[in-house]
Design a protein around this motif. Sequence first.
Motif, PDB file in Angstrom:
ATOM      1  N   ASN A 172       0.826  -1.209   0.000  1.00 15.98           N
ATOM      2  CA  ASN A 172       0.000   0.000   0.000  1.00 15.98           C
ATOM      3  C   ASN A 172       0.860   1.258   0.000  1.00 15.98           C
ATOM      4  O   ASN A 172       0.559   2.231  -0.715  1.00 15.98           O
ATOM      5  N   SER A 173       1.919   1.251   0.773  1.00 17.31           N
ATOM      6  CA  SER A 173       2.821   2.411   0.803  1.00 17.31           C
ATOM      7  C   SER A 173       3.518   2.603  -0.529  1.00 17.31           C
ATOM      8  O   SER A 173       3.813   3.739  -0.926  1.00 17.31           O
ATOM      9  N   ASN A 176       0.419   3.699  -3.200  1.00 20.06           N
ATOM     10  CA  ASN A 176      -0.389   4.875  -2.895  1.00 20.06           C
ATOM     11  C   ASN A 176       0.080   6.143  -3.604  1.00 20.06           C
ATOM     12  O   ASN A 176      -0.755   6.889  -4.136  1.00 20.06           O
TER      13      ASN A 176
END
Length: 347
Positions: A172-173, A176
Motif C-alpha cells: 500500500n505504501s 499509494n
Amino acid sequence: MRQTGDPAPAPSQNRAADDVAPEAKSTSQSTAPSTAPLLGGKGRQIAGQLLAPFIGIVLFLAMWAVLAPQVDTSLGALPGPVEVAEQGVSLFDEWSAAKELESAFYADQEARNAAYIAAGEPGRVTDFEYSGPPTFVDQIITSLATVALGFVLATLVAVPIGLICGLSPLVNSAINPLVQIMKPVSPLAWLPIVTMVISALVTSADPILAKAFIISALVVMLCSLWPTLINTAVGTSSIDKDLLNVGRVLKLGWFAKLTRLVLPASLPYIFTGMRLSLGVGWMVLIAAEMLAQNPGLGKFVWDEFQNGSSQSLARIMFAVVVIGFIGFGLDRIMMWLEALVSRNRTI
C-alpha cells in the motif's frame, strides 16, 4: 315478595349493560389513538418518497418552460420541455424507419440470393451488411456496451490490487503515491496516448472489436478504476484483526481466507467503489466520444452541435436528459446488485 311479571330485573340488566359500555368505550378510545399516529406516519412517509419528488420535478419543468423562451442562442430560443419531448419522439420515429429499411434490405438480399440459387448461379450470391447511419438508439447501445467493457476491465484490475494493498501495508505504501498521481488525470489527457498505443497494436484490417470501441473502453477503464481500488483497499484494511486471527487458528489457506473472510467483510466497500467507478466511467465516456468522434452518445451530441439546424439544440437537450436517466439507472442497478450480494453474504 315479588309477583310474576314484575319488571324489577330490568334495572339490573341495564346496570350490566352500563357496566359493559364503559369498557367498550374505553377500549375503542384506547385503540383509536394508537392507529392514528401509525396511519399518519405512513402517510408522511409516502408523501416524502413520492409526492415531494413529483412536486420538485413539476416545479422544475414549469420553471424550464417559463425561462427557456427568454434565452436566445445562435440556434434560436432555448427549447422548452415540450419541444425537447417532441424531438425525442422524432428520434424514435427515425429509429423505427431505419429498422424498416434494414429489414427491407435483408429481405431483398435474401430474395435475390434465392433467385440466383434457383437459376443455378450460386457464385452471384452476396452477403452484404447493412451500412446505414447509426440512429440515436444505436448510439445509446454503443455507449452502454463501451462503458460496460471499460467498467469490467476497471473492476478486474482494481479489486485484486485493492485487496493486496489492504492486506499488505508495504504494498500500500508503494502504490499509494502512484494512485494519488494518476487519479486526477483527465480523460482528455489519456485519449491521445491510448489512441496512439491502440493504433500501433491493432493493425488488422478487420479486428474482432472496432478500434474506436477499444480506445473508448480503455479510456473509461483508466479513469474509473481508482474509486474501486481505493475503497477496496480501505475496506480490506478495516477488517477486524480478530477475524484474521481466527483464520490463522483454523489454518486456512490464502484462498480460503480470501474468499471466506476478506471478501465478505470488504463487500460493502467494494460495491461503493464500483458504484463510484461506474458513474465516473459514464461521464468519462461521453467526453471521450465527443473528443475522439467515436460512435456513441457523445458523438451524437457533437454531430448535432456541428449540424446547427433549428432542431439541433432540442435534440442535444434530449440527449442530455437520456444521459442523466441512464446514469441514474446504472446506479440503481449497482445498488440492487449490492443488496443482492450482501443478503447472501456470510462470514
